[in-house]
Design an enzyme around this catalytic site. Structure first.
Site, mmCIF file in Angstrom:
data_model
loop_
_atom_site.group_PDB
_atom_site.id
_atom_site.type_symbol
_atom_site.label_atom_id
_atom_site.label_comp_id
_atom_site.label_asym_id
_atom_site.label_seq_id
_atom_site.Cartn_x
_atom_site.Cartn_y
_atom_site.Cartn_z
ATOM 1 C CG HIS A 12 -1.768 -0.996 1.566
ATOM 2 N ND1 HIS A 12 -1.377 -2.169 2.117
ATOM 3 C CD2 HIS A 12 -3.116 -1.079 1.409
ATOM 4 C CE1 HIS A 12 -2.449 -2.956 2.283
ATOM 5 N NE2 HIS A 12 -3.512 -2.306 1.855
ATOM 6 C CG ASP B 264 -5.306 -11.105 7.331
ATOM 7 O OD1 ASP B 264 -6.075 -11.594 6.501
ATOM 8 O OD2 ASP B 264 -5.181 -9.875 7.506
ATOM 9 C CG ASP C 135 -3.488 -9.639 2.788
ATOM 10 O OD1 ASP C 135 -2.900 -9.228 3.804
ATOM 11 O OD2 ASP C 135 -4.448 -9.052 2.269
HETATM 12 C C1 XUL Z 1 -7.699 -6.420 4.289
HETATM 13 C C2 XUL Z 1 -6.901 -6.839 3.122
HETATM 14 C C3 XUL Z 1 -6.025 -5.809 2.533
HETATM 15 C C4 XUL Z 1 -6.009 -5.814 1.046
HETATM 16 C C5 XUL Z 1 -5.265 -4.659 0.438
HETATM 17 O O1 XUL Z 1 -8.495 -7.407 4.821
HETATM 18 O O2 XUL Z 1 -6.958 -7.967 2.715
HETATM 19 O O3 XUL Z 1 -4.746 -5.994 3.029
HETATM 20 O O4 XUL Z 1 -5.458 -6.995 0.554
HETATM 21 O O5 XUL Z 1 -5.699 -3.433 0.862
HETATM 22 CO CO CO Z 2 -6.014 -8.915 1.064
#
Ligand code: XUL
Ligand code: CO
Length: 479
Positions: free
Chosen positions: A144, A352, A382
């Protein structure tokens, strides 16, 4: 008794609250690294001393810093493993994850961090990223805008910060032969985005989000990124009572149209990806799942301009399996990328975690193989370490188990495809449609009168077994 219990509960709540206040304080330079602290991008020696380049050693290896199943150059079904996966490291989790949660403070104090969010710290961190990619042997990374560079008091200041870090990233990419899988704009952290970005009730915020995406697309393009992601972090609502859903969705569509136009204007040929998620942080996000997002794209005539980035933990939050959302994306021609992670069956939020379930990985790879791979997308981790995993080597171990799990999935899926009995079971299940009447139905040429006539001729149909347990038996034999 009741009274005393209530007082105890109140005291407990106060304790948790005071802890949350303490944990909100800015991170400081850890005492044991005092010598390294200060506003400098300098760093002597390696960031990960003692961690070797991770190599493939095969399934019998006991080395926790080696791959047991992921063998980058090995060909499976005519394609190298590294090309099936195009594994990517997520900068935000690996380099900006602190271990903090709503109840507790930061637990991770990486030696290279000086406790600041300075521009120099951002540069040092970027250098650590490239050493990490090299040692792990992955070619790709994702970011990001606000993970890699500090925000600014103005848009100009934020953009200038980003340009400085991106210039370094570009140099390091060339030196290390690494690439950006996708870039994105962080449109959810800053308080201005509290009502959303493209779906904010405030025009000024919509404009700010557009300016931020414009810049993030430019730097992704500059870094040779192959995709650009839209995750609508706060594009949703907390209550329908104060929300004009139709107007917000129209705004979102206009925003995405403008992104398509800008992509063409700057000559960015990467794929635009939308990442569905049902809730968190809002109670209801507009891009709920693959099917909802496909419907949105079709309604607004955007279906040819976007693909989907399916995140497994998001799919399960929406009540689907990851396999379901991958198949939904695939059969709509929309499967573009996977955010490879998983949730916890006992926990109702986006944990995650690195995916370690071999069965799930095999189902994921069945979809990916049917899709002919994901390129120009790939598998972006991620995923983050658990709050309690605090050693630097845990960053490597987590990615190694994530990559090995997906590699086992690929090997198993290839076995199932080569064996053919699962596909044969499915083929047989629908074989009644392989005749003349079935062909007529599938071509849209069988009207109700024709079908009624057939019932009169054929009588009661014989309905065979679905053979689910046999399908499960075949599936398991490959694991
Ligand atoms: C949030 C998520 C983010 C996106 C990118 O749940 O997955 O990290 O992948 O903004
Ligand atoms: Co994501």
């Amino acid at each position: 008794m009741m009274k005393a219990g209530k007082i105890l509960l109140l005291l407990l709540c106060l304790h948790v609250f005071s802890y949350a206040v303490i944990s909100a304080q800015p991170q400081t330079c850890p005492a044991e690294n005092a010598g390294e602290c200060g506003d400098s991008d300098g760093w002597e020696g390696e960031f990960f001393p003692g961690i070797p380049t991770i190599k493939y050693e095969g399934p019998s290896s006991k080395n926790h810093l080696a791959f047991k199943y992921y063998n980058a150059e090995e060909e499976i079904l005519g394609k190298k493993m590294k090309d099936w996966f195009r594994f990517s490291v997520a900068f935000w989790h690996t380099f900006r994850g602190t271990g903090g949660d709503p109840f507790g403070a930061q637990t991770k104090f990486w030696p290279w961090e000086d406790g600041t969010n300075s521009l120099n710290m951002a540069k040092r961190r970027m250098r650590a990223n490239f050493e990490f990619l090299n040692k792990l042997g992955t070619d790709w990374w994702c970011f990001h805008d606000r993970d890699i560079a500090p925000d600014g008091k103005t848009l100009e200041e934020a953009n200038a910060n980003l340009d400085e870090v991106v210039a370094l990233a570009s140099k390091l990419q060339k030196e290390n032969n690494k690439k950006v899988l996708w870039g994105t704009a962080q449109l959810f952290m800053h308080p201005r985005y509290m009502h959303g970005a493209a779906t904010s009730s405030e025009l000024g915020v919509y404009a700010y989000a557009a300016a931020q995406v414009k810049k993030a697309m430019e730097v992704t393009h500059y870094l040779g990124g192959e995709n650009y992601v839209f995750w609508g972090g706060r594009e949703g609502y907390q209550s329908l009572l104060n929300t004009d859903m139709e107007r917000e969705l129209n705004h979102l569509a206009r925003f995405l149209e403008a992104a398509v136009a800008y992509k063409k204007k700057i000559g960015f040929n990467g794929t635009l990806l939308i990442e569905p998620k049902p809730q968190e942080p809002t109670k209801h996000q507009y891009d709920w799942d693959a099917a909802t997002t496909a419907n949105f794209l079709r309604k607004y005539g955007l279906i040819g301009d976007f693909k989907l980035n399916i995140e497994c933990n998001h799919a399960t939050l929406s009540g689907h399996s990851c396999h379901h959302d991958l198949e939904t994306a695939r059969i709509n021609g929309l499967l573009g990328n996977i955010d490879a992670n998983t949730g916890d069956p006992q926990v109702g939020w986006d944990t995650d975690q690195f995916l370690t379930d071999i069965g799930e990985a095999t189902m994921i790879m069945l979809s990916v193989i049917k899709n002919g791979g994901l390129a120009p997308g790939g598998f972006n981790f991620d995923a983050k370490l658990r709050r309690e995993s605090t050693d630097v080597e845990d960053l490597f171990i987590a990615h190694i188990i994530g990559m090995d799990t997906m590699a086992r999935g690929l090997r198993n899926a290839a076995k199932l495809i080569e064996d053919g009995s699962l596909a044969e079971l499915v083929r047989k299940r629908y074989q009644s449609f392989d005749g003349e009447l079935g062909a007529q139905v599938e071509a849209g040429k069988a009207d109700f009168e024709t079908l009624e006539k057939k019932v009169r001729e054929m009588g009661e149909p014989k309905v065979p077994s679905a053979k689910q347990e046999l399908a499960e038996m075949i599936f398991q034999s490959a694991l």
